[in-house]
Design a protein around this motif. Sequence first.
Motif, mmCIF file in Angstrom:
data_model
loop_
_atom_site.group_PDB
_atom_site.id
_atom_site.type_symbol
_atom_site.label_atom_id
_atom_site.label_comp_id
_atom_site.label_asym_id
_atom_site.label_seq_id
_atom_site.Cartn_x
_atom_site.Cartn_y
_atom_site.Cartn_z
ATOM 1 N N ARG A 188 1.056 0.233 5.041
ATOM 2 C CA ARG A 188 -0.164 1.004 4.772
ATOM 3 C C ARG A 188 -0.240 1.223 3.265
ATOM 4 N N THR A 189 -1.403 1.651 2.790
ATOM 5 C CA THR A 189 -1.490 1.945 1.357
ATOM 6 C C THR A 189 -0.479 3.014 0.987
ATOM 7 N N GLN A 239 -1.160 -4.778 2.300
ATOM 8 C CA GLN A 239 -0.751 -3.831 3.331
ATOM 9 C C GLN A 239 -0.542 -4.556 4.664
ATOM 10 N N GLU A 260 -7.118 -3.009 -2.866
ATOM 11 C CA GLU A 260 -8.433 -2.727 -2.276
ATOM 12 C C GLU A 260 -8.777 -3.705 -1.157
ATOM 13 N N GLY A 305 -6.689 -4.886 1.094
ATOM 14 C CA GLY A 305 -5.877 -4.639 2.282
ATOM 15 C C GLY A 305 -4.938 -5.773 2.634
ATOM 16 N N GLY A 354 1.432 -0.043 -0.500
ATOM 17 C CA GLY A 354 1.621 -1.206 0.352
ATOM 18 C C GLY A 354 3.007 -1.417 0.907
#
Length: 405
Positions: A241-242, A313, A308, A310, A237
Motif C-alpha cells: 500500500r502507499t 504498490q 501516483e 499505484g 509502497g
Amino acid sequence: MTSVDMRTPEALADAERWTAHNYHPLPVVIASGEGAWVTDVDGRRYLDFLAGYSALNFGHRHPGLIAAAHAQLDRVTLTSRAFVHDQFADFCHRLAALCGKDLVLPMNTGAEAVETAIKVARKWGYRVKGVPDGQAEIIVASDNFHGRTTTIISFSTDPEARADFGPYTPGFVTVPYGDLAALADAFTANTVAVLMEPIQGEAGVLVPPEGYLGGVRELCDAHNALFVADEIQSGLGRTGRTFAIEHEGVVPDMYVLGKALGGGIVPVSAVAANREVLGVLKPGEHGSTFGGNPLACAVGAAVVRLLETGEFQARSAELGDRLHAGLNALVGRGLQEVRGRGLWAGVDIDPALLTGRQAVERLAERGILAKDTHGSTIRLAPPLVVTADELDHAVAQLAAILAAG
C-alpha cells in the motif's frame, strides 16, 4: 582474479582506518548499482535485499529519478527557504495529495522529520489543546526506532542506541507495542500525541495485532490527541500500500516520511498534516537550510509521480505474497517465524543454527545482501523493482545456508 588483484581488502582497511566505528558493515565494497543489483570493486554482483533500509524502494539509479536529478542539476540545486523556487510547490502539492493532507513541511533526514513532528505536536498541544506550558507528553512504543538524535534516543528502549548519551529529554511515556490496554492507561490530560511506527522495522519487522492501529486512532480521538504515524521505512509502497497504516484503513493526523522519498539519490523527508495541525508553526519557529531544496523537490516530485500510478504498490503486494510464501515454507527448516507485509520481512532464524550476523555473512558469500538485527533475526527488503525469479533465487540461497547449518 587472484587475491593479489582484489581491491576489497585494501578498501575495507582504508575505511576502518579513517572512519569512526559506528557501524559494523559486511565486508562488501560497492562500486555501482542498477535496479535490484549492486557490483563491488572487484566486479562481483550482489542482489540487494536491504535496499538502503527502504531508501531504495525504486531500485538503484531508477531511470526516471536519475533523469529528474540530472535535469535539476543543470538548473539550480539550492536556494534556501529564504526564497521560493519553481520546484517547491509542485513537490509539496503532489505529496500532500498523495497523503490526503492539506500541507507538507519538507526536511532532509528521517530524524529531522520526526523532530519536526515532535515540535509540531507539542506546539499544537499548547496552542490548540490547551496543555500547560512545558507539560506536553507524547506516548511512544517500546522497541521503537525513530532516529538517533538526543531527543529521539531519549525514548528508545534499545540500550545500544541510548546508553551513554544522556541526560535525556523528558516528555515521553513508553508503552508496550501492540497493547491497547496499556496505551489507554497511559493517556493523561497532557497527552498531545501518540507517535508510532505502523510496522516496527528495526525491531524485526513487527506487525501489530489486527485492530491495534484502529484502536490507537480511537483512543487519540477520545483524548483529543494527535496520531503521528512514522512511515519512514514502512511507507511509499514498501508493504503493498502507499502507507502501511492503510492495511487497517486508518488515517493518522500526521505522516512522517523519509528514505524512499529521496529516490535513493538525495536525502528527502517531510511531515504531512492538515492545516489545523501544521498551521501552528509561524515563520522563524522551525526550519532547515537544505529542507525543500530544488534538487530534493525535483527528485521527490518524481518519486511521488511513480507512486501516483499505484504500479509499485501493486507490485509490492503481488511479489510480497510470493516472498512470504517462500519464506514460510522454510519455517521448521531453520526458520522459527516470518513477519511482515509486502516486500518486507523479518525472519527469525533458529539461534541454535545461526546468529543473524552469521546468516547475512553467508548470504553475502552467495551474492545476497541483507541485514541482521537483534540476535538471530534478519531483515529482507528488496527494491520494489525486483523480479519474481530474483525473489525465488534469494529464498533458495537462504534455504541453502539453513540446510548447511
